[in-house]
Design an enzyme around this catalytic site. Structure first.
Site, mmCIF file in Angstrom:
data_model
loop_
_atom_site.group_PDB
_atom_site.id
_atom_site.type_symbol
_atom_site.label_atom_id
_atom_site.label_comp_id
_atom_site.label_asym_id
_atom_site.label_seq_id
_atom_site.Cartn_x
_atom_site.Cartn_y
_atom_site.Cartn_z
ATOM 1 N N GLU A 16 -10.201 7.177 4.789
ATOM 2 C CA GLU A 16 -9.215 6.514 5.636
ATOM 3 C C GLU A 16 -9.226 7.072 7.048
ATOM 4 O O GLU A 16 -10.297 7.329 7.617
ATOM 5 C CB GLU A 16 -7.843 6.604 4.963
ATOM 6 C CG GLU A 16 -7.854 5.966 3.558
ATOM 7 C CD GLU A 16 -6.474 5.801 2.964
ATOM 8 O OE1 GLU A 16 -6.284 6.208 1.811
ATOM 9 O OE2 GLU A 16 -5.593 5.248 3.640
ATOM 10 N N ASP A 32 0.851 -1.180 0.000
ATOM 11 C CA ASP A 32 0.000 0.000 0.000
ATOM 12 C C ASP A 32 0.896 1.242 0.000
ATOM 13 O O ASP A 32 2.115 1.163 0.139
ATOM 14 C CB ASP A 32 -0.947 -0.033 1.217
ATOM 15 C CG ASP A 32 -2.177 0.830 1.013
ATOM 16 O OD1 ASP A 32 -3.198 0.606 1.687
ATOM 17 O OD2 ASP A 32 -2.128 1.753 0.167
HETATM 18 C C1 GLC Z 1 -4.359 4.267 0.065
HETATM 19 C C2 GLC Z 1 -5.269 3.130 0.422
HETATM 20 C C3 GLC Z 1 -5.416 2.085 -0.664
HETATM 21 C C4 GLC Z 1 -5.237 2.714 -2.028
HETATM 22 C C5 GLC Z 1 -3.828 3.248 -2.115
HETATM 23 C C6 GLC Z 1 -3.566 3.961 -3.456
HETATM 24 O O1 GLC Z 1 -3.603 4.656 1.186
HETATM 25 O O2 GLC Z 1 -5.016 2.448 1.653
HETATM 26 O O3 GLC Z 1 -6.704 1.498 -0.509
HETATM 27 O O4 GLC Z 1 -5.455 1.740 -3.046
HETATM 28 O O5 GLC Z 1 -3.516 4.135 -1.056
HETATM 29 O O6 GLC Z 1 -4.352 5.115 -3.553
#
Ligand code: GLC
Length: 659
Positions: A523, A327
Site C-alpha cells: 500500500e 475497506d
Molecule cells: C487493506 C487494503 C484492502 C484489504 C483490507 C483488509 O487496507 O486496502 O485491499 O483487503 O485492508 O486487509
C-alpha cells in the site's frame, strides 16, 4: 434503449479505452452502454432471483432485533474480537488483516487456522437469536493464501498480467480457493481490479495491467476460479476491489484523488467490474480514493461516501446483488465521519463495515443512528438482506466451513507445479545479447545480489505479514529461492554465491547471474512520492554496485530484477548481457530457473505495463519516455542486439505534475 449482445458492447466499450480485448465468457448481460461510453452499462446479475431464498431471508430479517441487525453488518479483525464476543454481539463477519494469525503465531498450522475458524463459527451459531446466522471470515489471499506459513504463493498480479493467460488465472483461483478452505475461511478479498496508471503507486503490483482489457479478462477468470459454484467444498466468495478508480490517483498517491472523467471511469476503471459482475462476483470492496472529475467540475469526493457510484451505478445500472464491504477503517475518510461512526457510508450503500478494532463503539453509534432515523430501518434491513443472500448462496447456512473436504488439510496449501508454471509465464525477457540465454547445464556460474536467496524479495508484500517484511526464508516453510533453484538445476558444485562479489575472480566462471530487487512493501508504504525520481539504482545502490563489480569482466552477466512496478533501469540493463523483468514471482523460484536454463521452456511473458525510459517517466501519457511498450517481450529466438540504451541524466527532483 438498445440492448446489444454483451460481446459487441463490451468490445466497443473497451476498444474506446484504447485496448483490444476478446470479450469475457459472460453471455448473461445485455450491455447497453452508448458506444462512446457516455453512460454506465446496463447489466443484470447472472444469479437468478431465488424466491424461496428471498422469502427465507425476509423472514429471518423480520425476526431480528436492531442490535442483531447492526451486529450482522459489523466486521471486526480477529486480533480484537473473541469467538464469545462474536456470539454476544451477533457479529456477521470477521477478517484477518495481513500479519494477523491465530494466536498471533506467524507459524500457525492449517489446523490452528481451521480450529479458530470453527470456534468463531460455533460461537455465531450459539446466540439467543430466533434463527442462527453463521459468521463469515474474510482474508486477503491475493497471490495464494499468503497469510499462511507453508502455502504456495503465486506471482503477484503485475507478473500474471504479463502471462496474458486467463485460463491460467482461473486455475490459480481454483488452487487459491482450496488453500483458503483448508484454513476454514470462505471469503477472499480478491481480485484487485485496479487499472494502474502511475508506477509511483505502492500497489502497482496488485494490478494486472494498465490495459483495461487484460483486467477485464482476468476479472472474469479469477472470480470464476475462486467462486466455482459458490457452495462447493473448494469454493470461496470473491471480492471485486477496490471500487472504483484505485489505480488512477493523481501522481499515484495511494488513497488519493482520481481525476478521471466520467468516460474514463466508465471505460477504464470500470472495465474489470463489468466482467467480475458478469462472472457473478458476490462482494465488492469500496476504494479509499476519491473521484474528482476535474474536466466536468464535479468532485464526487471519497468513494466510501459516494451514493451515486455505490448505489445508483453499482446496484442500479450494473445490477450488483451481493454485498458491499468497506475497506479497513475506510469510513473514517468520509467527511464528518470517524472510524467507528458513519451513517453516510451506510446510507451511500455500504452493507458491511470493516471496523477492525473499534467495533463496539461502531455498534452502539450505529444503533443510535437507526434509533434517531439517521439510518433508515429499510436501509439497515437491505444491508442485512444482502449479507444473508451472500451467505446462503455460498452454502454457509447449510454447512459449516469445517465440513469442507479441504478443511484442516495441509496438502491443500500446496500448488507448486501450477505456481512454477505461472512463474515461467509471468517473467519477461527484455534483453538477450548474443543469445546468452538459455544457459547450458554444464555452466559454472557465479550468483550475486541480495535478492538471490531472499524469499521475501521474491514474494513481495502481502506475504505472511502485511508488508512482506520481518520474514526470513525459514518463515516460509517451503518455497525455493532462485539460488536454490539454480543449485538444483546445475548442481551445487557449479554454483557459487556471493552477495556482493567481494574478492571474487569473475573470470573463473562461465556466466554471472545477478539477482536484484526491491525489498517488500504494501500500500502507501510502497509509494514513491513525487517529485522523487523512480529509479531502481537510486533506491537500491547496492544492486548497482554489485552489477558494476561483475560487468565488463569478459563473462556474460544475466540480470534478474524483482520489482513491484515497471522499473526504470536502463543503467542496469546496459551493464547486463541479458535482463529479465521477474516482477514478484512468489515462492517457486524453480519457474525462473526453468526459463534461464536450457530445456523445454522459453520466455513467453509480454509486458502488461509500459517499461519506462527515464526516472521521471511514470506512466503512458504525453511526456513519458517509454523504453519498452506494453506487449514487449523477447524469446530466445527473437533476441536481438539492442545496443546501449540511453541513460538520460536523472534530476534530483522530477517536474511536478500539474496539480
Ligand atoms: C487493506 C487494503 C484492502 C484489504 C483490507 C483488509 O487496507 O486496502 O485491499 O483487503 O485492508 O486487509
Amino acid at each position: 434503449m438498445t440492448r446489444l449482445p454483451f460481446k459487441i458492447c463490451l468490445s466497443l466499450l473497451l476498444l474506446l479505452a484504447g485496448c483490444s480485448v476478446s470479450p469475457t465468457k459472460a453471455e448473461w448481460v445485455s450491455l447497453a452502454a452508448t458506444p462512446e461510453g457516455s453512460d454506465w452499462p446496463l447489466l443484470r446479475s447472472p444469479h437468478a432471483v431465488d424466491p424461496a431464498m428471498e422469502q427465507r431471508i425476509a423472514e429471518i430479517v423480520a425476526g431480528m432485533s436492531l442490535e442483531q441487525k447492526v451486529g450482522q453488518i459489523t466486521q471486526p479483525e480477529i486480533r480484537y474480537i473473541t469467538p464469545d464476543e462474536v456470539r454476544q454481539y451477533y457479529i456477521g463477519s470477521v477478517l484477518n488483516g495481513g500479519g494477523s494469525w491465530p494466536g498471533m503465531d506467524k507459524g500457525a498450522s492449517v489446523e490452528d487456522w481451521a480450529a479458530l475458524s470453527s470456534r468463531y463459527y460455533l460461537a455465531s451459531m450459539s446466540t439467543d437469536m430466533a434463527v442462527q446466522i453463521p459468521v463469515i471470515w474474510g482474508t486477503d489471499a491475493v497471490h495464494g493464501h499468503n497469510n499462511v506459513a507453508g502455502a504456495t504463493l503465486f506471482p503477484h498480479n503485475i507478473g500474471l498480467g504479463a502471462a496474458n493467460d486467463p485460463a491460467l488465472i482461473e486455475r490459480i483461483g481454483r488452487a487459491t480457493a482450496r488453500q483458503v478452505r483448508a484454513t476454514g475461511i470462505t471469503w477472499v478479498f480478491a481480485p484487485t481490479l485496479a487499472v494502474s496508471e502511475n508506477r509511483r503507486w505502492g500497489r502497482t503490483y496488485e494490478s494486472y495491467s494498465s490495459d483495461p482489457g487484460i483486467v477485464a479478462r482476468y476479472a472474469d477468470a479469477m472470480v470464476r476460479g475462486l467462486q466455482g459454484d459458490l457452495d462447493g467444498d473448494g469454493d470461496v466468495v470473491a471480492t471485486a476491489k477496490h471500487f472504483m478508480g484505485d489505480g488512477g490517483t493523481f501522481d499515484g498517491i495511494d488513497q488519493g484523488e482520481t481525476r478521471a472523467t466520467r468516460q474514463e471511469m466508465i471505460t477504464r476503471h470500470g472495465a474489470g467490474y463489468y466482467a467480475a459482475l458478469g462472472a457473478g462476483v458476490q462482494t465488492v470492496m469500496v476504494s479509499y480514493n476519491s473521484w474528482n472529475d476535474v474536466q466536468a467540475g464535479e468532485n464526487h469526493g471519497k468513494m466510501h461516501g459516494d451514493r451515486e457510484l455505490l448505489s445508483d451505478v453499482l446496484r442500479g445500472r450494473l445490477g450488483f446483488d451481493g454485498l458491499v464491504v468497506s475497506d479497513w477503517n475506510g469510513i473514517d475518510q468520509v467527511p464528518g465521519c470517524t472510524k467507528d461512526h458513519c451513517a453516510a457510508a451506510i446510507n451511500a450503500g455500504i452493507d458491511m463495515i470493516m471496523v477492525p478494532e473499534d467495533w463496539k463503539a461502531f455498534i452502539s453509534n450505529t444503533v443510535a443512528d437507526v434509533q434517531a432515523g439517521r439510518i433508515s430501518t429499510a436501509r439497515l434491513d437491505e444491508a442485512v438482506t444482502r449479507i444473508l443472500r451472500v451467505k446462503m448462496r455460498s452454502g454457509l447456512f447449510e454447512r459449516a466451513p469445517s465440513a469442507s473436504l479441504y478443511n484442516g488439510r495441509a496438502d491443500a496449501l500446496l500448488a507448486g507445479a501450477l505456481a512454477r508454471e505461472a512463474v515461467r509465464q509471468s517473467v519477461v525477457l527484455l534483453k538477450n545479447e548474443n543469445g546468452v540465454l538459455p544457459l547450458a547445464h554444464d555452466r559454472r556460474i557465479l550468483v550475486v545480489g541480495a535478492s538471490a536467496d531472499s524469499l521475501s524479495n521474491q514474494t513481495g508484500g502481502w506475504t505472511l505479514t502485511w508488508g512482506g517484511t520481518e520474514n526470513t526464508n525459514a518463515d516460509f516453510r517451503g518455497g525455493t529461492t532462485l539460488l536454490g533453484a539454480l543449485r538444483r538445476g546445475l548442481g551445487s558444485e557449479n554454483v557459487v554465491y556471493s552477495i556482493d562479489a567481494a574478492g571474487i575472480d569473475v573470470s573463473a566462471f562461465d556466466t554471472v547471474i545477478a539477482v536484484l530487487g526491491e525489498t517488500p512493501y504494501a500500500e502507501y508504504n510502497g509509494d514513491v512520492r513525487a517529485p522523487a525520481p523512480v529509479q531502481h539504482s537510486l533506491s537500491y545502490p547496492a544492486d548497482l554496485a554489485v552489477l558494476q563489480a561483475v560487468s565488463g569482466r569478459g563473462v556474460p552477466v544475466v540480470t534478474v530484477l524483482y520489482s513491484g512496478r515497471p522499473a526504470y533501469a536502463n543503467d542496469l540493463i546496459n551493464l547486463s548481457d541479458a535482463f529479465v523483468a521477474a516482477f514478484l514471482p512468489g515462492t517457486e523460484g524453480d519457474g525462473l530457473a526453468d526459463v534461464l536454463l536450457s530445456g523445454p521452456f522459453d520466455f513467453t511473458g509480454r509486458l502488461s505495463f509500459v517499461w519506462p525510459g527515464s526516472a521521471c517517466s511514470t506512466g503512458e501519457g504525453p511526456g513519458n519516455a517509454v523504453q519498452f511498450p506494453r506487449g514487449y517481450g523477447l524469446s530466445y529466438a527473437s533476441s536481438r542486439t539492442n545496443g546501449a540504451l540511453p541513460v538520460p541524466v536523472t534530476p534530483a527532483a522530477c517536474e511536478m505534475a500539474t496539480p
